[in-house]
Write a protein that holds these residues in place. Structure first.
Motif, mmCIF file in Angstrom:
data_model
loop_
_atom_site.group_PDB
_atom_site.id
_atom_site.type_symbol
_atom_site.label_atom_id
_atom_site.label_comp_id
_atom_site.label_asym_id
_atom_site.label_seq_id
_atom_site.Cartn_x
_atom_site.Cartn_y
_atom_site.Cartn_z
ATOM 1 N N VAL A 604 0.841 -1.207 0.000
ATOM 2 C CA VAL A 604 0.000 0.000 0.000
ATOM 3 C C VAL A 604 0.869 1.247 0.000
ATOM 4 C CG1 VAL A 604 -1.685 1.303 1.329
ATOM 5 C CG2 VAL A 604 -1.938 -1.163 1.110
ATOM 6 N N VAL A 605 1.912 1.243 0.829
ATOM 7 C CA VAL A 605 2.812 2.406 0.902
ATOM 8 C C VAL A 605 3.522 2.611 -0.431
ATOM 9 C CG1 VAL A 605 4.874 3.312 2.029
ATOM 10 C CG2 VAL A 605 3.089 2.212 3.389
ATOM 11 N N GLU A 606 3.965 1.516 -1.065
ATOM 12 C CA GLU A 606 4.661 1.632 -2.347
ATOM 13 C C GLU A 606 3.745 2.194 -3.426
ATOM 14 O OE1 GLU A 606 7.777 1.298 -2.880
ATOM 15 O OE2 GLU A 606 8.206 0.669 -0.811
ATOM 16 N N GLN A 607 2.473 1.782 -3.413
ATOM 17 C CA GLN A 607 1.546 2.332 -4.404
ATOM 18 C C GLN A 607 1.290 3.818 -4.176
ATOM 19 O OE1 GLN A 607 -2.116 0.312 -5.036
ATOM 20 N NE2 GLN A 607 -1.137 -1.540 -5.881
ATOM 21 N N ILE A 608 1.232 4.229 -2.915
ATOM 22 C CA ILE A 608 1.051 5.654 -2.628
ATOM 23 C C ILE A 608 2.272 6.449 -3.105
ATOM 24 C CG2 ILE A 608 0.764 7.356 -0.782
ATOM 25 C CD1 ILE A 608 -0.778 5.283 0.792
ATOM 26 N N LYS A 609 3.470 5.901 -2.930
ATOM 27 C CA LYS A 609 4.670 6.578 -3.393
ATOM 28 C C LYS A 609 4.670 6.738 -4.911
ATOM 29 C CE LYS A 609 7.799 5.089 0.329
ATOM 30 N NZ LYS A 609 9.032 4.306 0.638
ATOM 31 N N GLN A 610 4.176 5.737 -5.625
ATOM 32 C CA GLN A 610 4.157 5.806 -7.084
ATOM 33 C C GLN A 610 3.201 6.876 -7.580
ATOM 34 O OE1 GLN A 610 3.320 1.900 -8.571
ATOM 35 N NE2 GLN A 610 5.195 0.973 -7.705
ATOM 36 N N HIS A 611 2.041 6.997 -6.923
ATOM 37 C CA HIS A 611 1.054 7.974 -7.368
ATOM 38 C C HIS A 611 1.283 9.367 -6.792
ATOM 39 C CE1 HIS A 611 -0.946 4.097 -8.172
ATOM 40 N NE2 HIS A 611 -1.625 4.759 -9.124
ATOM 41 N N ASN A 612 2.046 9.463 -5.707
ATOM 42 C CA ASN A 612 2.286 10.759 -5.078
ATOM 43 C C ASN A 612 3.756 10.823 -4.652
ATOM 44 O OD1 ASN A 612 2.213 13.172 -3.749
ATOM 45 N ND2 ASN A 612 0.515 12.644 -2.373
ATOM 46 N N PRO A 613 4.634 11.344 -5.507
ATOM 47 C CA PRO A 613 6.065 11.371 -5.163
ATOM 48 C C PRO A 613 6.364 12.166 -3.897
ATOM 49 C CG PRO A 613 5.703 11.815 -7.503
ATOM 50 C CD PRO A 613 4.365 11.843 -6.868
ATOM 51 N N GLY A 614 5.550 13.130 -3.580
ATOM 52 C CA GLY A 614 5.800 13.922 -2.378
ATOM 53 C C GLY A 614 5.615 13.148 -1.091
ATOM 54 N N PHE A 615 4.983 11.986 -1.177
ATOM 55 C CA PHE A 615 4.765 11.193 0.024
ATOM 56 C C PHE A 615 6.083 10.652 0.582
ATOM 57 C CE2 PHE A 615 3.539 7.149 2.121
ATOM 58 C CZ PHE A 615 2.722 7.676 3.094
ATOM 59 N N THR A 616 7.066 10.402 -0.308
ATOM 60 C CA THR A 616 8.371 9.912 0.140
ATOM 61 C C THR A 616 9.083 10.963 0.991
ATOM 62 O OG1 THR A 616 8.546 8.581 -1.869
ATOM 63 C CG2 THR A 616 10.578 8.987 -0.641
ATOM 64 N N GLN A 617 9.018 12.228 0.549
ATOM 65 C CA GLN A 617 9.636 13.295 1.333
ATOM 66 C C GLN A 617 8.912 13.494 2.658
ATOM 67 O OE1 GLN A 617 12.460 14.801 0.472
ATOM 68 N NE2 GLN A 617 12.446 15.886 2.432
ATOM 69 N N PHE A 618 7.593 13.278 2.640
ATOM 70 C CA PHE A 618 6.812 13.405 3.872
ATOM 71 C C PHE A 618 7.266 12.372 4.911
ATOM 72 C CE2 PHE A 618 3.182 11.754 6.302
ATOM 73 C CZ PHE A 618 2.819 12.898 7.016
ATOM 74 N N LEU A 619 7.534 11.156 4.463
ATOM 75 C CA LEU A 619 7.996 10.123 5.390
ATOM 76 C C LEU A 619 9.364 10.457 5.967
ATOM 77 C CD1 LEU A 619 6.931 6.880 3.446
ATOM 78 C CD2 LEU A 619 5.758 7.971 5.363
ATOM 79 N N LYS A 620 10.242 11.040 5.105
ATOM 80 C CA LYS A 620 11.567 11.396 5.581
ATOM 81 C C LYS A 620 11.515 12.546 6.575
ATOM 82 C CE LYS A 620 14.038 9.861 1.444
ATOM 83 N NZ LYS A 620 14.905 10.276 0.302
ATOM 84 N N ASP A 621 10.662 13.554 6.329
ATOM 85 C CA ASP A 621 10.591 14.727 7.205
ATOM 86 C C ASP A 621 10.152 14.346 8.607
ATOM 87 O OD1 ASP A 621 11.396 16.214 5.074
ATOM 88 O OD2 ASP A 621 9.376 16.912 4.533
#
Length: 627
Positions: A604-621
């Motif tokens: 689920v997380v990987e699919q969200i990352k594919q459709h919303n690239p900003g989600f990866t930066q959100f996890l890092k922040d």
């Protein structure tokens, strides 16, 4: 000045083993141990509340210090030790409340007291009530003393939750399990109290109090005092119901009568009457389930002893249970249990209970659609067979001309249809059975059309037709006629039997078909595999035939499962749609059917990352991730 009032639970607390209610086998064991002198140094009394654990511990402590015990192991109540105990001034008995004295310091104080020998008598008895409330450290501090106490020290531990006592304590004790007190035993004790207090009470009222106590004698005496105070010494059944807010079982008997008759409206009115009296709907549905359980228990003599009620009420349960089948109990209890489980999450709790009552009314109610298929029985008198079909009936295409009649006569009769196809196939009958309408066209001999009853007259058999061969013809949607022609003299003396099976051909829409399909799924939850297949493999109408459907499944296994239940499914759909011409083909899809895939949290997380690239930066922040 009037005598000070003492509640019944204290006033009638047992002082001898003989007066303990409902624990005969346990008290017999204790008396035998005392009489034989085989006393353990630690006992554990466990069981529900109000069944006599602490009371038996006190009686045991008094009896082992009695100077002149009776031959049956009872205390004499006359020696100085018994008198001191009865007056609550005995130094040989020490009670400790484990709920309020559960620390290590309290156990150390107890250990110091154990070192002091008895001044009078032979034993010092230490009773620890609610021992499961002791802390882990207190239990550990108590282990050594409990395992090797002085010879004059005896410990009696009492608890309502044995599973919370650590195993090392349990292994050092003799364990006695106290049982719930039965309703008849509680009623008998309440009758004794009524005699002592000069209170009039109806047996049905005492039975209600005993059931409300739920196996606890102390609770029963407390409830008895409450009802007796409000009725001024005359306890009636109705007054007990009003004071205890108990729902009368007459409501449940009335409800089951509505289930038997299928009267949905009356069942809903009874439920409204119950709600108007202020009873909670979940309390009502649980009471209904208990009533159905009691009816099931009362249905057989072997289980009737499980009923905890007086003989008059038990007889009433037995009379009503004789009207119901075991299958009704199983399905009705399952419906009540499902209602109870879904009650908390239901947005409309009243609607949930009403739907349950509606389903209960349909468990026994007769189906009106099955009465319409019973045709009247008619008989057709013989008439001479003409060479051509009567003008009232349409002749089939390319019908051969009838030849010279033979002297053999034939008779035809119309009989009602067989009750079920499966039964018709297995039931022996001297008559020839009519073929299905679909097979009528392929019959080896054309049928003679049945004339109108008013025109029926004797007629000879058709010339050239083989003797003893059945002929059949289906005339549209009308009855199917079987005529048996034979030259056998015995056969000539018998009537040839004709079977009529009216075919229901009511027209229906695709929406009605889908509704009947879903209705089968809802009413057969036990057939999980079939219902799962039916939920995604919806039937599709064959082009050009409104009564022919095809079902596409995903695998041969599903096809085999549907074929096994196909006959019952078609019968159900035919009854729902009033059409006996339904046909259903089950085929396996040539293309794999896509089914929804259950994703893991990481997917689920990987699919969200594919459709919303900003989600990866959100996890890092926020330094987020999966565990």
């Amino acid at each position: 000045m009037s005598e000070k009032y003492i509640v019944s639970a204290r006033k009638y607390r047992p002082s001898t083993f003989r007066s303990v209610v409902g624990q005969q086998s346990l008290t017999h064991t204790l008396k035998t141990a005392i009489a034989s002198g085989r006393l353990a140094h630690a006992y554990l009394f466990c069981g529900p509340r109000g069944v006599g654990k602490t009371t038996c511990a006190r009686i045991f402590a008094k009896t082992i210090n009695c100077e002149h015990p009776t031959p049956d192991g009872e205390a004499c109540n006359e020696c100085p030790s018994c008198i001191a105990f009865n007056e609550q001034r005995s130094y040989n008995i020490n009670e400790l409340d484990g709920a309020s004295n559960n620390s290590v310091d309290n156990i150390r104080d107890l250990t110091e007291q154990v070192r002091i020998p008895p001044q009078t008598g032979r034993y010092r008895v230490f009773i620890i009530d609610e021992v499961h409330m002791l802390s882990q450290a207190a239990f550990n501090a108590f282990l050594k003393t409990l395992e090797e106490p002085p010879e004059y020290a005896i410990f009696i531990l009492a608890t309502t939750e044995k599973q919370k006592v650590i195993p090392t304590i349990l292994s050092r004790c003799q364990i006695y399990d106290f049982a719930r007190i039965t309703v008849p035993d509680i009623v008998q004790q309440l009758q004794y109290v009524c005699e002592q207090e000069s209170i009039e009470a109806e047996p049905a009222a005492l039975n209600v109090i005993a059931q409300k106590a739920d196996g606890a004698m102390r609770d029963a005496l407390s409830i008895f005092d409450q009802v007796a105070a409000s009725t001024q010494g005359h306890i009636t059944y109705q007054s007990a119901l009003d004071n205890l807010n108990v729902l009368d079982y007459d409501y449940y008997f009335r409800l089951v009568d509505t289930f038997l008759s299928g009267d949905v409206m009356q069942a809903l009115l009874i439920y409204k009457e119950i709600r108007d009296k202020g009873f909670d709907s979940q309390f009502f549905i649980n009471g209904l389930a208990q009533h159905l359980r009691d009816l099931m228990v009362a249905s057989t003599p072997q289980t009737r002893q499980l009923l905890e009620m007086n003989d008059e009420v038990a007889q009433r349960y037995g009379e009503q249970s004789a009207k119901l089948s075991p299958q009704f109990y199983y399905r009705a209890l399952d419906l009540c249990n499902s209602c109870d489980l879904n009650y908390r999450n239901a947005s409309s709790k009243q609607l949930l209970v009403e739907l349950t009552l509606i389903k209960l009314c349909q468990l026994v109610a007769p189906q009106p659609t099955q009465q319409a298929v019973q045709p009247p029985v008619q008989k057709i008198t013989p008439q001479p067979q003409p060479q051509q079909a009567p003008p009232r009936q349409a002749a089939p295409a390319q019908r051969p001309q009838a030849q010279e009649p033979k002297p053999a006569a034939q008779q035809a009769a119309v009989v009602p249809p067989a009750p079920h196809p499966a039964q018709a196939a297995s039931a022996p009958h001297p008559a020839q059975v009519a073929p299905h309408p679909a097979q009528a066209a392929s019959a080896p001999h054309p049928a003679q059309v049945a004339p109108h009853p008013a025109q029926a007259a004797p007629r000879p058999a058709s010339a050239g037709m083989p003797a003893g061969r059945p002929v059949a013809r289906v005339g549209g949607n009308g009855p199917r006629i079987m005529v048996n022609v034979s030259n056998d003299p015995q056969a000539q003396q018998q009537e040839a039997v004709a079977a009529t099976v009216p075919q229901r051909s009511r027209q229906f829409t695709g929406e009605q078909m889908q509704a009947a399909w879903q209705s089968y799924i809802d009413q057969h939850p036990q057939e999980r595999a079939l219902c799962t297949t039916m939920s995604y493999a919806l039937p599709k109408q064959v082009e050009g035939n409104a009564e022919h459907y095809v079902m596409i499944v995903g695998s041969p296994t599903e096809q085999k499962n549907v074929e096994e239940h196909k006959q019952a499914l078609l019968q159900f759909l035919a009854d729902q749609l009033q059409n006996d011409r339904l046909a259903l083909d089950v085929k396996v899809s040539e293309v794999p059917i896509d089914t929804p895939k259950i994703l893991s949290p990481r997917e689920v997380v990987e699919q969200i990352k594919q459709h919303n690239p900003g989600f990866t930066q959100f996890l890092k922040d926020f330094d987020l991730g999966l565990a």
